[in-house]
Design a protein around this motif. Structure first.
Motif, PDB file in Angstrom:
ATOM      1  N   TRP A  75      72.874  64.034 110.406  1.00  0.00           N
ATOM      2  CA  TRP A  75      73.469  64.318 109.099  1.00  0.00           C
ATOM      3  C   TRP A  75      74.032  62.983 108.633  1.00  0.00           C
ATOM      4  CZ3 TRP A  75      78.352  63.462 107.217  1.00  0.00           C
ATOM      5  CH2 TRP A  75      78.665  64.042 105.991  1.00  0.00           C
ATOM      6  N   THR A  76      73.725  62.601 107.400  1.00  0.00           N
ATOM      7  CA  THR A  76      74.202  61.316 106.901  1.00  0.00           C
ATOM      8  C   THR A  76      74.898  61.487 105.557  1.00  0.00           C
ATOM      9  OG1 THR A  76      72.082  60.850 105.833  1.00  0.00           O
ATOM     10  CG2 THR A  76      72.390  59.980 108.059  1.00  0.00           C
ATOM     11  N   GLN A  77      75.801  60.568 105.288  1.00  0.00           N
ATOM     12  CA  GLN A  77      76.439  60.478 103.974  1.00  0.00           C
ATOM     13  C   GLN A  77      76.392  59.013 103.587  1.00  0.00           C
ATOM     14  OE1 GLN A  77      77.972  63.094 101.913  1.00  0.00           O
ATOM     15  NE2 GLN A  77      77.523  61.397 100.576  1.00  0.00           N
ATOM     16  N   ALA A  80      79.548  55.799 102.531  1.00  0.00           N
ATOM     17  CA  ALA A  80      80.760  56.508 102.936  1.00  0.00           C
ATOM     18  C   ALA A  80      81.270  55.970 104.270  1.00  0.00           C
ATOM     19  CB  ALA A  80      80.480  58.002 103.037  1.00  0.00           C
ATOM     20  N   ARG A 106      84.108  58.721 100.484  1.00  0.00           N
ATOM     21  CA  ARG A 106      82.878  58.328  99.812  1.00  0.00           C
ATOM     22  C   ARG A 106      83.180  57.224  98.804  1.00  0.00           C
ATOM     23  NH1 ARG A 106      83.129  63.497 101.238  1.00  0.00           N
ATOM     24  NH2 ARG A 106      81.288  64.477 102.127  1.00  0.00           N
ATOM     25  N   THR A 111      81.490  62.236  93.933  1.00  0.00           N
ATOM     26  CA  THR A 111      81.827  63.012  95.121  1.00  0.00           C
ATOM     27  C   THR A 111      83.160  62.549  95.700  1.00  0.00           C
ATOM     28  OG1 THR A 111      79.466  63.100  95.564  1.00  0.00           O
ATOM     29  CG2 THR A 111      80.915  63.828  97.309  1.00  0.00           C
ATOM     30  N   THR A 116      84.718  66.993 105.901  1.00  0.00           N
ATOM     31  CA  THR A 116      83.396  67.598 105.938  1.00  0.00           C
ATOM     32  C   THR A 116      83.310  68.485 107.172  1.00  0.00           C
ATOM     33  OG1 THR A 116      82.409  65.739 104.772  1.00  0.00           O
ATOM     34  CG2 THR A 116      80.920  67.140 106.024  1.00  0.00           C
ATOM     35  N   GLU A 127      75.639  71.235 106.862  1.00  0.00           N
ATOM     36  CA  GLU A 127      76.950  71.101 106.231  1.00  0.00           C
ATOM     37  C   GLU A 127      77.426  72.467 105.759  1.00  0.00           C
ATOM     38  OE1 GLU A 127      78.578  69.150 102.187  1.00  0.00           O
ATOM     39  OE2 GLU A 127      77.568  67.729 103.548  1.00  0.00           O
TER      40      GLU A 127
END
Length: 173
Positions: A75-77, A80, A106, A111, A116, A127
């Motif tokens: 899972w990536t953001q 951030a 972020r 956003t 999270t 998520e």
């Protein structure tokens, strides 16, 4: 090329540790946490094959076969940062619900920063929600009497684990 090797080490004889398996992936995990039999969750930084930082990376690893560790899912953001990669106290693993909660700041708008909440199953990561508190920065989360408490600078958001994003803000400054 920049890679983060995940080594599986046999410590059954502490005087002679032995590397059993290795997995090379782009980016790196600066914090690893056991999340079930033969599973590790890594929190760190995503990167390209050339080592260019892309943002937050959460990786689920299968280490059930020590000679062949593998990455199940990520899972990536992008753009951030998460303090959970540098501070284990900023990471929450709640085993009864199989959820992980991490603060994520972020850089890109619109956003907002928040906690999270991720569902972690043997097969992958999804998520569940992002808990926010306006313009406040997140620091960590904990579970108290079956409710998620998300801590921010100057506020706490309390919510149900089923729907963490639908919480109540309690400002204290």
């Amino acid at each position: 090329r920049q890679t983060d090797p995940l080594y599986v080490i046999d410590l059954s004889d502490p005087t002679a540790p032995q590397a059993l398996g290795e997995l090379k992936i782009p980016g790196f995990s600066s914090y690893l946490h056991p999340v079930g039999e033969g599973r590790l969750l890594g929190i760190g930084r995503d990167a390209t094959e050339e080592g260019i930082d892309q943002g937050v990376l959460v990786s689920l690893f299968d280490v059930s076969d020590p000679t062949n560790p593998r990455q199940i899912q990520t899972w990536t953001q992008r753009d951030a940062y998460s303090a959970a990669g540098d501070d284990p106290k900023a990471f929450l693993w709640w085993a009864p619900e199989s959820i992980a909660a991490i603060p994520v700041e972020r850089y890109a708008e619109p956003t907002p920063a928040g906690i999270t909440v991720l569902d972690v199953a043997d097969t992958g990561i999804t998520e569940r929600a992002v808990v926010t508190a306006g313009e406040r920065y997140p620091s960590r989360a904990l579970v108290v009497q079956g409710r998620l408490w998300s801590l921010f600078d100057g506020a706490v958001v309390t919510s149900e684990l089923v729907d963490p994003a639908g919480g109540t803000l309690h400002a204290y400054r």
